[in-house]
Design an enzyme around this catalytic site. Structure first.
Site, PDB file in Angstrom:
ATOM      1  N   ASP A   8       0.791  -1.227   0.000  1.00  0.00           N
ATOM      2  CA  ASP A   8       0.000   0.000   0.000  1.00  0.00           C
ATOM      3  C   ASP A   8       0.827   1.284   0.000  1.00  0.00           C
ATOM      4  O   ASP A   8       1.447   1.636   0.998  1.00  0.00           O
ATOM      5  CB  ASP A   8      -0.911   0.047   1.224  1.00  0.00           C
ATOM      6  CG  ASP A   8      -1.758  -1.204   1.396  1.00  0.00           C
ATOM      7  OD1 ASP A   8      -1.228  -2.310   1.187  1.00  0.00           O
ATOM      8  OD2 ASP A   8      -2.934  -1.084   1.769  1.00  0.00           O
ATOM      9  N   GLU A  39      -4.296   1.976  -3.020  1.00  0.00           N
ATOM     10  CA  GLU A  39      -5.566   2.429  -2.463  1.00  0.00           C
ATOM     11  C   GLU A  39      -5.424   3.577  -1.466  1.00  0.00           C
ATOM     12  O   GLU A  39      -6.407   4.245  -1.152  1.00  0.00           O
ATOM     13  CB  GLU A  39      -6.305   1.261  -1.806  1.00  0.00           C
ATOM     14  CG  GLU A  39      -5.701   0.756  -0.524  1.00  0.00           C
ATOM     15  CD  GLU A  39      -6.755   0.587   0.556  1.00  0.00           C
ATOM     16  OE1 GLU A  39      -7.955   0.631   0.261  1.00  0.00           O
ATOM     17  OE2 GLU A  39      -6.348   0.429   1.723  1.00  0.00           O
ATOM     18  N   ASN A  40      -4.210   3.823  -0.972  1.00  0.00           N
ATOM     19  CA  ASN A  40      -3.975   4.933  -0.039  1.00  0.00           C
ATOM     20  C   ASN A  40      -3.099   6.023  -0.647  1.00  0.00           C
ATOM     21  O   ASN A  40      -2.598   6.895   0.063  1.00  0.00           O
ATOM     22  CB  ASN A  40      -3.278   4.435   1.230  1.00  0.00           C
ATOM     23  CG  ASN A  40      -4.070   3.413   2.009  1.00  0.00           C
ATOM     24  OD1 ASN A  40      -3.560   2.359   2.359  1.00  0.00           O
ATOM     25  ND2 ASN A  40      -5.320   3.716   2.296  1.00  0.00           N
ATOM     26  N   HIS A  68     -10.493   1.490   0.324  1.00  0.00           N
ATOM     27  CA  HIS A  68     -10.562   2.937   0.113  1.00  0.00           C
ATOM     28  C   HIS A  68     -10.685   3.302  -1.372  1.00  0.00           C
ATOM     29  O   HIS A  68     -10.456   4.464  -1.745  1.00  0.00           O
ATOM     30  CB  HIS A  68      -9.331   3.616   0.701  1.00  0.00           C
ATOM     31  CG  HIS A  68      -9.283   3.584   2.202  1.00  0.00           C
ATOM     32  ND1 HIS A  68     -10.256   4.144   2.996  1.00  0.00           N
ATOM     33  CD2 HIS A  68      -8.375   3.036   3.054  1.00  0.00           C
ATOM     34  CE1 HIS A  68      -9.965   3.953   4.268  1.00  0.00           C
ATOM     35  NE2 HIS A  68      -8.828   3.271   4.337  1.00  0.00           N
ATOM     36  N   HIS A 151      -6.960  -8.150  -0.173  1.00  0.00           N
ATOM     37  CA  HIS A 151      -6.982  -6.991   0.715  1.00  0.00           C
ATOM     38  C   HIS A 151      -7.914  -7.298   1.890  1.00  0.00           C
ATOM     39  O   HIS A 151      -9.135  -7.272   1.757  1.00  0.00           O
ATOM     40  CB  HIS A 151      -7.477  -5.772  -0.063  1.00  0.00           C
ATOM     41  CG  HIS A 151      -7.173  -4.467   0.593  1.00  0.00           C
ATOM     42  ND1 HIS A 151      -5.937  -3.873   0.537  1.00  0.00           N
ATOM     43  CD2 HIS A 151      -7.939  -3.634   1.339  1.00  0.00           C
ATOM     44  CE1 HIS A 151      -5.951  -2.730   1.193  1.00  0.00           C
ATOM     45  NE2 HIS A 151      -7.163  -2.561   1.698  1.00  0.00           N
ATOM     46  N   HIS A 176      -3.453  -4.403   3.326  1.00  0.00           N
ATOM     47  CA  HIS A 176      -4.411  -3.697   4.177  1.00  0.00           C
ATOM     48  C   HIS A 176      -3.906  -3.378   5.573  1.00  0.00           C
ATOM     49  O   HIS A 176      -4.122  -2.277   6.063  1.00  0.00           O
ATOM     50  CB  HIS A 176      -5.746  -4.443   4.295  1.00  0.00           C
ATOM     51  CG  HIS A 176      -6.745  -3.732   5.183  1.00  0.00           C
ATOM     52  ND1 HIS A 176      -7.271  -2.499   4.868  1.00  0.00           N
ATOM     53  CD2 HIS A 176      -7.303  -4.068   6.382  1.00  0.00           C
ATOM     54  CE1 HIS A 176      -8.120  -2.121   5.816  1.00  0.00           C
ATOM     55  NE2 HIS A 176      -8.141  -3.037   6.743  1.00  0.00           N
ATOM     56  N   HIS A 178      -0.901  -2.923   6.748  1.00  0.00           N
ATOM     57  CA  HIS A 178       0.281  -2.050   6.752  1.00  0.00           C
ATOM     58  C   HIS A 178       1.423  -2.584   7.603  1.00  0.00           C
ATOM     59  O   HIS A 178       2.385  -1.864   7.869  1.00  0.00           O
ATOM     60  CB  HIS A 178      -0.077  -0.625   7.207  1.00  0.00           C
ATOM     61  CG  HIS A 178      -0.886   0.141   6.214  1.00  0.00           C
ATOM     62  ND1 HIS A 178      -0.959   1.523   6.203  1.00  0.00           N
ATOM     63  CD2 HIS A 178      -1.675  -0.268   5.184  1.00  0.00           C
ATOM     64  CE1 HIS A 178      -1.756   1.934   5.222  1.00  0.00           C
ATOM     65  NE2 HIS A 178      -2.204   0.852   4.590  1.00  0.00           N
TER      66      HIS A 178
END
Length: 266
Positions: A8, A39-40, A68, A151, A176, A178
């Site tokens: 991510d 996604e981030n 997200h 995810h 997801h 992290h």
């Protein structure tokens, strides 16, 4: 086939770490395909077209998404026109733009890339096992090399998914949380698995967010605005997987962390 997958990418810090580090990794590791979860990527939530193109220019071949996906509305304007950006395939089928998988041609070898989202402790979505079964059955007709970004929050759900499709996909790598896990392995039928690849962004935040806001929320339980950390060191979480082009079976999997405590040695 060597596949490099980057965890991510988070906010501007993650973008810059990606731009700075991925070319170095590619020169050293020589992957044929580079995939990144984005996604981030835009301000910590979602992605816009400018950042999407920035990550492609820096070395990504395919970008996956997650819970997200829709946080930045601009994605709706371009996700349907590109094969290089995919969102979880088990988002309300037929109700949302974009696709949950893509097929890329890498030096004459087709590679299927599939994006799935878990349901445990996550926003509602369709059954990832049932949706993946349908898509993988289609992809198998075109290629044995299939990579899955799963995810999800729960390690058990990610493990269950990998075991369920062991031998039918080349790799299942989690995103997801992290936090990079230390459980990289190749399952008996040849599927490479890692519960979570980690993330790319602020090393001195809490999961990439400003420490003060996160700590305050834990201490008083009051609504708090989380923002991406902008100071301190940076981190990049990745995994490199070697796959047999003919059988689709993984031959090797290796975690990669790049941060002040784990400098990458070319």
């Amino acid at each position: 086939m060597r596949i490099l997958f980057i965890g991510d990418v988070m906010g501007e810090a993650g973008q810059e770490m990606f731009v700075e580090t991925v070319p170095v990794l590619k020169r050293s590791l020589h992957p044929q395909l580079t995939i990144a979860n984005g996604e981030n990527a835009t301000r910590g939530r979602g992605i816009n077209e400018k950042v999407y193109k920035k990550l492609l220019k820096a070395g990504a071949d395919v970008i996956t998404m997650g819970n997200h996906t829709w946080d930045n509305q601009e994605i709706q304007e371009f996700i349907g026109s590109t094969k290089k950006l995919i969102r979880p395939a088990n988002f309300s089928a037929g109700q949302v733009p974009g696709k949950g998988y893509t097929i890329v041609n890498v030096n004459g070898t087709k590679v299927g890339v599939l994006d799935m989202q878990g349901r445990v402790f996550m926003n509602p979505s369709d059954d990832p096992f049932a949706v993946a079964e349908e898509i993988i059955s289609q992809l198998e007709k075109e290629t044995p090399v299939i990579f899955v970004d799963f995810h999800g929050e729960a390690t058990s759900e990610k493990e269950a998914f990998a075991w369920n499709f062991d031998g039918r996909v080349s790799a299942v790598v989690g995103t997801h949380t992290h936090v990079q896990t230390n459980d990289a392995r190749i399952l008996p039928q040849g599927t490479a698995f890692l519960s979570d690849v980690g993330f790319t962004g602020p090393y001195d935040g809490i999961l990439g967010m400003r420490r003060s806001s996160v700590i305050r929320r834990f201490k008083n339980q009051m609504p708090t605005r989380f923002e991406v950390e902008t100071s301190g060191g940076q981190t990049l979480g990745a995994v490199v997987i070697d796959v047999d082009d003919q059988t689709g079976r993984a031959k090797k999997i290796r975690n990669i962390r790049v941060d002040p405590d784990h400098p990458f040695m070319e």
